[in-house]
Enzyme design. Sequence first.
Site, PDB file in Angstrom:
ATOM      1  N   TYR A 175      41.282  36.390  42.519  1.00 33.65           N
ATOM      2  CA  TYR A 175      40.103  37.308  42.673  1.00 33.65           C
ATOM      3  C   TYR A 175      38.988  36.593  43.461  1.00 33.65           C
ATOM      4  O   TYR A 175      38.469  37.486  44.173  1.00 33.65           O
ATOM      5  CB  TYR A 175      39.741  37.381  41.131  1.00 33.65           C
ATOM      6  CG  TYR A 175      38.332  38.360  40.857  1.00 33.65           C
ATOM      7  CD1 TYR A 175      38.462  39.796  41.287  1.00 33.65           C
ATOM      8  CD2 TYR A 175      37.345  37.737  40.561  1.00 33.65           C
ATOM      9  CE1 TYR A 175      37.512  40.689  41.186  1.00 33.65           C
ATOM     10  CE2 TYR A 175      36.077  38.747  40.542  1.00 33.65           C
ATOM     11  CZ  TYR A 175      36.169  39.864  40.716  1.00 33.65           C
ATOM     12  OH  TYR A 175      35.191  40.748  40.472  1.00 33.65           O
ATOM     13  N   LYS A 178      37.352  38.088  46.833  1.00 33.19           N
ATOM     14  CA  LYS A 178      36.041  38.561  47.194  1.00 33.19           C
ATOM     15  C   LYS A 178      35.163  37.752  47.902  1.00 33.19           C
ATOM     16  O   LYS A 178      34.291  38.127  48.945  1.00 33.19           O
ATOM     17  CB  LYS A 178      35.140  38.291  45.627  1.00 33.19           C
ATOM     18  CG  LYS A 178      35.682  39.066  44.759  1.00 33.19           C
ATOM     19  CD  LYS A 178      35.389  40.673  45.045  1.00 33.19           C
ATOM     20  CE  LYS A 178      35.774  41.827  43.969  1.00 33.19           C
ATOM     21  NZ  LYS A 178      35.323  43.054  44.268  1.00 33.19           N
TER      22      LYS A 178
HETATM   23  P1  NDP Z   1      35.979  48.515  35.662  1.00 31.75           P
HETATM   24  O1  NDP Z   1      37.411  48.151  35.326  1.00 31.75           O
HETATM   25  O2  NDP Z   1      34.979  48.941  34.428  1.00 31.75           O
HETATM   26  O3  NDP Z   1      36.073  49.907  36.207  1.00 31.75           O
HETATM   27  C1  NDP Z   1      36.836  50.073  37.659  1.00 31.75           C
HETATM   28  C2  NDP Z   1      36.994  51.287  38.113  1.00 31.75           C
HETATM   29  O4  NDP Z   1      37.425  51.310  39.198  1.00 31.75           O
HETATM   30  C3  NDP Z   1      37.272  52.723  37.365  1.00 31.75           C
HETATM   31  O5  NDP Z   1      36.395  53.715  37.727  1.00 31.75           O
HETATM   32  C4  NDP Z   1      38.707  52.685  37.398  1.00 31.75           C
HETATM   33  O6  NDP Z   1      39.195  53.921  37.579  1.00 31.75           O
HETATM   34  C5  NDP Z   1      38.578  52.215  39.184  1.00 31.75           C
HETATM   35  N1  NDP Z   1      39.921  51.552  39.732  1.00 31.75           N
HETATM   36  C6  NDP Z   1      40.500  50.562  39.168  1.00 31.75           C
HETATM   37  N2  NDP Z   1      41.732  50.317  39.920  1.00 31.75           N
HETATM   38  C7  NDP Z   1      41.334  51.149  40.930  1.00 31.75           C
HETATM   39  C8  NDP Z   1      42.241  51.587  42.038  1.00 31.75           C
HETATM   40  N3  NDP Z   1      43.368  50.735  42.125  1.00 31.75           N
HETATM   41  N4  NDP Z   1      41.856  52.431  42.833  1.00 31.75           N
HETATM   42  C9  NDP Z   1      41.014  53.295  42.746  1.00 31.75           C
HETATM   43  N5  NDP Z   1      40.021  52.938  41.663  1.00 31.75           N
HETATM   44  C10 NDP Z   1      40.323  52.083  40.688  1.00 31.75           C
HETATM   45  O7  NDP Z   1      35.554  47.484  36.615  1.00 31.75           O
HETATM   46  P2  NDP Z   1      33.762  47.163  36.982  1.00 31.75           P
HETATM   47  O8  NDP Z   1      32.898  48.298  37.104  1.00 31.75           O
HETATM   48  O9  NDP Z   1      33.652  45.807  36.047  1.00 31.75           O
HETATM   49  O10 NDP Z   1      34.056  46.502  38.442  1.00 31.75           O
HETATM   50  C11 NDP Z   1      33.830  47.310  39.577  1.00 31.75           C
HETATM   51  C12 NDP Z   1      33.764  46.453  40.935  1.00 31.75           C
HETATM   52  O11 NDP Z   1      32.613  45.451  40.546  1.00 31.75           O
HETATM   53  C13 NDP Z   1      35.177  45.629  41.119  1.00 31.75           C
HETATM   54  O12 NDP Z   1      35.366  45.486  42.511  1.00 31.75           O
HETATM   55  C14 NDP Z   1      34.666  44.218  40.475  1.00 31.75           C
HETATM   56  O13 NDP Z   1      35.460  43.330  41.170  1.00 31.75           O
HETATM   57  C15 NDP Z   1      33.193  43.893  40.907  1.00 31.75           C
HETATM   58  N6  NDP Z   1      32.553  43.159  39.870  1.00 31.75           N
HETATM   59  C16 NDP Z   1      32.618  43.398  38.692  1.00 31.75           C
HETATM   60  C17 NDP Z   1      31.916  42.368  37.888  1.00 31.75           C
HETATM   61  C18 NDP Z   1      31.737  42.446  36.343  1.00 31.75           C
HETATM   62  O14 NDP Z   1      31.171  41.291  35.787  1.00 31.75           O
HETATM   63  N7  NDP Z   1      31.880  43.205  35.834  1.00 31.75           N
HETATM   64  C19 NDP Z   1      31.470  41.170  38.500  1.00 31.75           C
HETATM   65  C20 NDP Z   1      31.421  41.017  39.854  1.00 31.75           C
HETATM   66  C21 NDP Z   1      32.149  42.167  40.402  1.00 31.75           C
HETATM   67  P3  NDP Z   1      40.625  54.310  36.784  1.00 31.75           P
HETATM   68  O15 NDP Z   1      40.154  53.873  35.260  1.00 31.75           O
HETATM   69  O16 NDP Z   1      40.935  55.666  36.906  1.00 31.75           O
HETATM   70  O17 NDP Z   1      41.298  53.224  37.202  1.00 31.75           O
END
Ligand code: NDP
Length: 246
Positions: free
Chosen positions: A155, A159
């Site tokens: 991961y 990033k």
């Molecule tokens: P969540 O798992 O809470 O939400 C993920 C979202 O992305 C959902 O809407 C999901 O939809 C969608 N999703 C997941 N897989 C796919 C895919 N293969 N194609 C299209 N959509 C997809 O994640 P976060 O909100 O926590 O994370 C969002 C971003 O922020 C990511 O890139 C993560 O790496 C980054 N991030 C998050 C941090 C954190 O602490 N939360 C910290 C640093 C970065 P569905 O349910 O339909 O799959």
Amino acid sequence: MSKLAKKVALVTGGSRGIGAAIAKRLAADGVSVAITYAKDASAASAVVKAIELGGGRAIAIQADAANVEAVKDAVEKAVETFGRLDVLVNNAGTAIPKTFEETTLEEMDRVIDINVRGVFATTQAALKHMKHGGRIIMIGSAVGERAVAPGLVPYAATKGAVKMFTQALSREVGSRGITVNNVQPGPIDTDLNPASGDWAVPQKAATALDRYGRVEEIAAMVAFVAGPESSYITGANLTVDGGMNA
Ligand code: NDP
């Protein structure tokens, strides 16, 4: 009139977590928003309904970020529906927390396909439609710059790739008036990284503010980067992490 009125954004992974907050915030600022999701159609339609109730315009498109054809179709659908594309937020991303030696090649491929290959493909498709003033915004991670805990090797590597992708691409599209920036969240309370449980303890302790962040705190930075006041910011990694990497 809002600074972002008449703009159109595509937010990948906009049905839950950080992406849903970004979609809602951009819509509140006057942007017409297309969101993608992979699995949860009802969560995606709840985001669309919330935006419409607030007087905004939104659509949800099922498109797994690992599926290049689906991603290209999502970009075309957004443009077809709203007539243009000004802002791309590459938010869809995933992590499979476990030690590196326990991680299978299939798991590594999945993380790379969504977090890197999906970002490349979506950005390439979006750039075909972007004009002067366009904004490409990545949601990278604070661990793309500094690995604070074990268990996130592939991961963190993806990033880090997003970070250099941002910097390199900014050099290619700057002459067209398009900016490329990378918002790097620290620990944010979502389904992917809940603020409760054993996994959260060291992350919270690593922040200077001694707390997890809220999805709205990332959305606020994205709204700024999407807007006209960020016009001289490009190729930048904008860390929003409560001081975790301080
Ligand atoms: P969540 O798992 O809470 O939400 C993920 C979202 O992305 C959902 O809407 C999901 O939809 C969608 N999703 C997941 N897989 C796919 C895919 N293969 N194609 C299209 N959509 C997809 O994640 P976060 O909100 O926590 O994370 C969002 C971003 O922020 C990511 O890139 C993560 O790496 C980054 N991030 C998050 C941090 C954190 O602490 N939360 C910290 C640093 C970065 P569905 O349910 O339909 O799959």
